[in-house]
Design an enzyme around this catalytic site. Structure first.
Site, short mmCIF file in Angstrom:
data_model
loop_
_atom_site.label_atom_id
_atom_site.label_comp_id
_atom_site.label_asym_id
_atom_site.label_seq_id
_atom_site.Cartn_x
_atom_site.Cartn_y
_atom_site.Cartn_z
N CYS A 158 6.16 2.17 -0.18
CA CYS A 158 6.88 2.89 0.87
C CYS A 158 7.50 1.85 1.78
CB CYS A 158 5.98 3.83 1.65
SG CYS A 158 6.95 5.00 2.63
N CYS A 160 8.00 2.09 5.17
CA CYS A 160 7.74 2.18 6.62
C CYS A 160 7.18 0.89 7.22
CB CYS A 160 6.87 3.38 6.95
SG CYS A 160 5.56 3.73 5.80
N CYS A 168 10.35 5.74 6.72
CA CYS A 168 10.00 5.43 5.33
C CYS A 168 11.19 5.05 4.46
CB CYS A 168 9.26 6.60 4.71
SG CYS A 168 7.71 6.96 5.57
N LYS A 233 1.79 14.96 -0.14
CA LYS A 233 1.42 14.20 1.05
C LYS A 233 1.93 14.96 2.26
CE LYS A 233 2.10 9.60 3.12
NZ LYS A 233 2.74 8.29 2.90
N GLU A 272 5.72 20.37 -5.72
CA GLU A 272 5.85 18.91 -5.60
C GLU A 272 5.13 18.22 -6.77
OE1 GLU A 272 7.46 16.88 -3.83
OE2 GLU A 272 7.97 17.79 -1.91
N LYS A 287 -2.94 14.17 -0.30
CA LYS A 287 -3.26 13.39 0.90
C LYS A 287 -2.86 14.17 2.15
CE LYS A 287 -2.14 9.03 3.19
NZ LYS A 287 -1.27 7.88 3.28
N SER A 313 -7.44 7.57 7.16
CA SER A 313 -8.05 6.85 8.28
C SER A 313 -8.62 7.77 9.35
CB SER A 313 -7.02 5.90 8.90
OG SER A 313 -5.89 6.62 9.35
N TYR A 352 -11.88 4.49 2.82
CA TYR A 352 -12.33 3.32 3.59
C TYR A 352 -13.85 3.19 3.53
CZ TYR A 352 -7.56 3.72 5.15
OH TYR A 352 -6.20 3.80 5.16
ZN LIG Z 1 6.15 5.57 4.61
#
Ligand SMILES: [Zn+2]
Length: 362
Positions: A158, A160, A168, A233, A272, A287, A313, A352
């Site tokens: 991506c 970003c 993005c 996402k 999607e 996600k 996160s 994580y």
């Molecule tokens: Zn992005």
């Protein structure tokens, strides 16, 4: 109150819509019904009375094999800075990254998902830093493949982290331009694979991004490199710790709602995913994970594709923060949360918590 002419099992079946009584793998067995009796002949607590019984009939178990750990690589040398918002996770320079990935290998974790945090001077409006052969991710992948080839390296694709505004892709009058951004994403993925990346993971939620990557890889001879698509996402605030402190790429203005999904939608996620499969995705992803387990379940049921989910996160930070003030037991909640993702149908869990989970499971 149970009407006396109906058993509890009959009532339960009447209440449940038919599709919910059809789990993956076949029709729901009619417990209790075959003998024409329920309680007291049927006592489900018999198989819960101790851990030996529970272990024997457990339907879903987490395995180290399911885990992927996200990692953040930064320029420099000797750097290992803890990311405050995602405690226990670090900004790592390549030398420290290699040490970390050796530890991951020794824990038996199959793969990492790599994010680059480039020097701000390497960002520009066309994200050229994203596909530079000397870029931070490309350098890191080459070093990892030389030093720890056993661990799968998945690279996030991506833009970003590579634009000054942290959107993005390429903007035109403030709007994220789809097709031109896809071209840059394709270049980025190709440069990752040329550096040695094992799997590329397009994350921009642009229409046609998977096809753009597949074509770029195939026309350069990388027909065997799989694509793990961030297919469904959502535009979620649960990414905040990641962007604020993980990749340090908080949007300078606007939001990501013109490309990431509206969290109110579920059928659209299936569309999607269907499109990504058509375009050549080998693994599809939902996600975030925890607030989206209905999507994980539907995705597995409807497509039976290898399915990843990203325990993001914010999900990590909530459990960590609650544990710090003594409200929750971090390890137990971590295991419960991640097992719920398996139960919903995920094959791969990007988290994580990966190292902590691996230690628990060893
Ligand atoms: Zn992005």
């Amino acid at each position: 109150m149970i009407p006396n002419n109906k058993s509890a099992v009959t009532l339960l079946e009447e209440k449940m819509p038919q599709q919910q009584t059809q789990p993956i793998g076949g029709a729901m067995p009619t417990y209790g019904k075959e003998a024409g009796t329920g309680f007291p002949t049927r006592r489900l607590r018999r198989l819960r009375q101790n851990e030996k019984f529970r272990r024997l009939v457990r339907e879903h178990s987490l395995a180290i094999d399911d885990l992927i750990l996200p990692l953040f690589v930064v320029p420099g040398h000797g750097i290992k800075h803890e990311i405050n918002a995602i405690p226990g996770n670090y900004h790592l320079s390549i030398d420290k990254l290699i040490e970390e990935v050796k530890e991951i290998r020794d824990l038996g974790i199959p793969g990492i998902l790599l994010f680059g945090v480039p020097d701000p001077k390497d960002k520009d409006l066309y994200a050229t830093g994203a596909y530079a052969p000397s870029g931070i991710v490309q350098q890191a992948v080459r070093a990892l493949k030389q030093n720890v080839p056993e661990v799968l390296v998945v690279t996030d694709v991506c833009l970003c982290e590579y634009t000054p505004h942290s959107h993005c892709g390429i903007l035109e009058n403030g709007y994220l331009v789809n097709d031109a951004s896809n071209e840059v994403l394709a270049k980025m993925a190709l440069s990752h694979v040329q550096a040695g990346s094992d799997i590329v993971a397009p994350a921009a939620m642009l229409d046609g991004q998977v096809r753009a990557l597949r074509e770029a890889l195939d026309s350069n001879g990388f027909v065997n490199t799989p694509i793990m698509a961030y297919s469904a996402k959502y535009a979620s605030k649960l990414y905040d710790p990641f962007f604020k402190e993980g990749t340090q790429s908080t949007l300078s203005y606007g939001d990501k709602k013109t490309h990431q999904m509206d969290y109110s939608n579920s059928n659209e996620a299936m569309r999607e995913i269907a499109l990504d499969i058509e375009e050549g995705a080998d693994i599809v992803m939902v996600k975030p994970a925890l607030y989206y387990l209905d999507i994980v379940y539907r995705a597995k049921t409807e497509f039976q594709m290898p399915l990843a989910t990203y325990n993001v996160s914010g999900e990590y930070a909530m459990i960590d923060a609650a544990a710090r003030i003594g409200r929750l037991d971090k390890k137990l909640i971590m295991m419960e949360a991640l097992t719920s993702m398996k139960r919903a149908g995920a094959d791969i869990i990007i988290t994580y918590f990966a190292k902590e989970v691996a230690k628990e499971l060893q």
